[in-house]
Design a protein around this motif. Structure first.
Motif, PDB file in Angstrom:
ATOM      1  N   GLN A 184      16.181  58.346  17.602  1.00  0.00           N
ATOM      2  CA  GLN A 184      15.133  58.204  18.604  1.00  0.00           C
ATOM      3  C   GLN A 184      15.690  57.691  19.910  1.00  0.00           C
ATOM      4  OE1 GLN A 184      12.308  55.676  16.657  1.00  0.00           O
ATOM      5  NE2 GLN A 184      11.635  57.290  15.304  1.00  0.00           N
ATOM      6  N   GLY A 185      16.995  57.835  20.086  1.00  0.00           N
ATOM      7  CA  GLY A 185      17.598  57.383  21.323  1.00  0.00           C
ATOM      8  C   GLY A 185      17.806  55.884  21.318  1.00  0.00           C
ATOM      9  N   PRO A 186      18.199  55.323  22.437  1.00  0.00           N
ATOM     10  CA  PRO A 186      18.465  53.898  22.499  1.00  0.00           C
ATOM     11  C   PRO A 186      17.187  53.091  22.308  1.00  0.00           C
ATOM     12  CG  PRO A 186      18.835  54.961  24.644  1.00  0.00           C
ATOM     13  CD  PRO A 186      18.449  56.020  23.674  1.00  0.00           C
ATOM     14  N   THR A 187      17.306  51.989  21.565  1.00  0.00           N
ATOM     15  CA  THR A 187      16.168  51.104  21.358  1.00  0.00           C
ATOM     16  C   THR A 187      16.550  49.700  21.787  1.00  0.00           C
ATOM     17  OG1 THR A 187      16.784  50.450  19.121  1.00  0.00           O
ATOM     18  CG2 THR A 187      15.461  52.450  19.332  1.00  0.00           C
ATOM     19  N   THR A 188      15.547  48.862  21.918  1.00  0.00           N
ATOM     20  CA  THR A 188      15.798  47.474  22.254  1.00  0.00           C
ATOM     21  C   THR A 188      15.768  46.605  21.009  1.00  0.00           C
ATOM     22  OG1 THR A 188      13.441  47.142  22.632  1.00  0.00           O
ATOM     23  CG2 THR A 188      14.797  47.730  24.546  1.00  0.00           C
ATOM     24  N   GLU A 189      15.587  47.225  19.831  1.00  0.00           N
ATOM     25  CA  GLU A 189      15.536  46.487  18.576  1.00  0.00           C
ATOM     26  C   GLU A 189      16.936  46.005  18.202  1.00  0.00           C
ATOM     27  OE1 GLU A 189      12.692  45.787  17.295  1.00  0.00           O
ATOM     28  OE2 GLU A 189      11.609  47.115  18.633  1.00  0.00           O
ATOM     29  N   PRO A 190      17.029  44.823  17.592  1.00  0.00           N
ATOM     30  CA  PRO A 190      18.334  44.358  17.135  1.00  0.00           C
ATOM     31  C   PRO A 190      18.902  45.314  16.082  1.00  0.00           C
ATOM     32  CG  PRO A 190      16.695  42.612  17.031  1.00  0.00           C
ATOM     33  CD  PRO A 190      15.977  43.878  17.363  1.00  0.00           C
ATOM     34  N   PRO A 191      20.210  45.475  16.042  1.00  0.00           N
ATOM     35  CA  PRO A 191      20.795  46.385  15.065  1.00  0.00           C
ATOM     36  C   PRO A 191      20.461  45.934  13.646  1.00  0.00           C
ATOM     37  CG  PRO A 191      22.495  45.298  16.400  1.00  0.00           C
ATOM     38  CD  PRO A 191      21.180  44.812  16.861  1.00  0.00           C
ATOM     39  N   GLY A 192      20.256  46.902  12.762  1.00  0.00           N
ATOM     40  CA  GLY A 192      19.983  46.595  11.367  1.00  0.00           C
ATOM     41  C   GLY A 192      18.516  46.461  11.030  1.00  0.00           C
ATOM     42  N   GLU A 193      17.638  46.374  12.002  1.00  0.00           N
ATOM     43  CA  GLU A 193      16.223  46.267  11.699  1.00  0.00           C
ATOM     44  C   GLU A 193      15.633  47.641  11.411  1.00  0.00           C
ATOM     45  OE1 GLU A 193      13.731  44.202  14.432  1.00  0.00           O
ATOM     46  OE2 GLU A 193      14.242  42.282  13.564  1.00  0.00           O
ATOM     47  N   VAL A 194      14.763  47.687  10.404  1.00  0.00           N
ATOM     48  CA  VAL A 194      14.054  48.913  10.058  1.00  0.00           C
ATOM     49  C   VAL A 194      12.568  48.593   9.976  1.00  0.00           C
ATOM     50  CG1 VAL A 194      15.992  49.947   8.802  1.00  0.00           C
ATOM     51  CG2 VAL A 194      14.363  48.527   7.578  1.00  0.00           C
ATOM     52  N   VAL A 195      11.765  49.636  10.027  1.00  0.00           N
ATOM     53  CA  VAL A 195      10.328  49.414   9.919  1.00  0.00           C
ATOM     54  C   VAL A 195       9.891  49.517   8.467  1.00  0.00           C
ATOM     55  CG1 VAL A 195       9.787  50.201  12.248  1.00  0.00           C
ATOM     56  CG2 VAL A 195       9.754  51.825  10.371  1.00  0.00           C
TER      57      VAL A 195
END
Length: 191
Positions: free
Chosen positions: A45-56
């Motif tokens: 989904q392209g670049p995100t601002t979420e910390p690496p390793g987080e999933v929904v």
């Protein structure tokens, strides 16, 4: 060919190419079913601002007698069992503040998805039969909608001590499964 004739020809050709997608014109609009991708499935989904390793993680909680999909961020992709435990634990403090509740208080669930399969088998612990629940349909709907939000689960069957249970669907009918989110669609609140 003159310049104007050539440009008119290119313009006409462009209109014809862009106007023809290979499908015939239809007199009536019709419903198109798009493939549903679970929120937990991997996708770029392209670049995100979420910390690496987080999933929904999708959980179906309850507000005003309707199922509401809630998205939580977790450190790693939960197993179906762990996701069911999060669901049974109910809403967080922040979620409760927005009016979310659960019909699964004190419910014990054991989830098994056989290797290579997509049907979750959920064993529901024996409950006190003298303590009848009016929200039983919502409770089963919460479990089905939560587990089928996963990319690796397409349906759910409920059991108790190895015996398949008949559980209520949204329309009031009983089913031995397999159940899908569509069986509870009328109980899902619009997004």
């Amino acid at each position: 060919m003159t310049y104007r004739t050539w440009m008119a020809f290119i313009g006409l050709l462009t209109v014809l190419v862009l106007g023809s997608c290979g499908l015939p014109a239809e007199d009536q609009p019709h419903r198109v079913e798009l493939p549903r991708r679970a929120l937990t499935s991997p996708a770029s989904q392209g670049p995100t601002t979420e910390p690496p390793g987080e999933v929904v993680e999708v959980l179906c909680l309850v507000r005003d007698g309707r199922l509401v999909q809630t998205v939580r961020r977790v450190g790693a992709a939960p197993t179906p069992q762990r996701q069911a435990e999060h669901l049974a634990a109910g809403p967080t403090e922040v979620e409760r503040a927005t009016g979310l509740t659960t019909a699964l208080a004190t419910t014990s669930l054991t989830v098994d998805v056989p290797a290579g399969g997509t049907e979750a088998r959920v064993d529901v612990a024996e409950t006190d039969e003298s303590n009848a629940r009016s929200d039983e349909t919502i409770a089963y709907g919460q479990i089905v909608c939560t587990l089928t939000s996963r990319a690796d689960v397409s349906s759910v069957v409920f059991t108790r001590a190895g015996e398949v249970l008949q559980v209520p669907r949204a329309d009031g009918s009983l089913s031995r499964g397999p159940l899908r989110a569509d069986d509870y669609a009328s109980l899902i609140a619009p997004s």
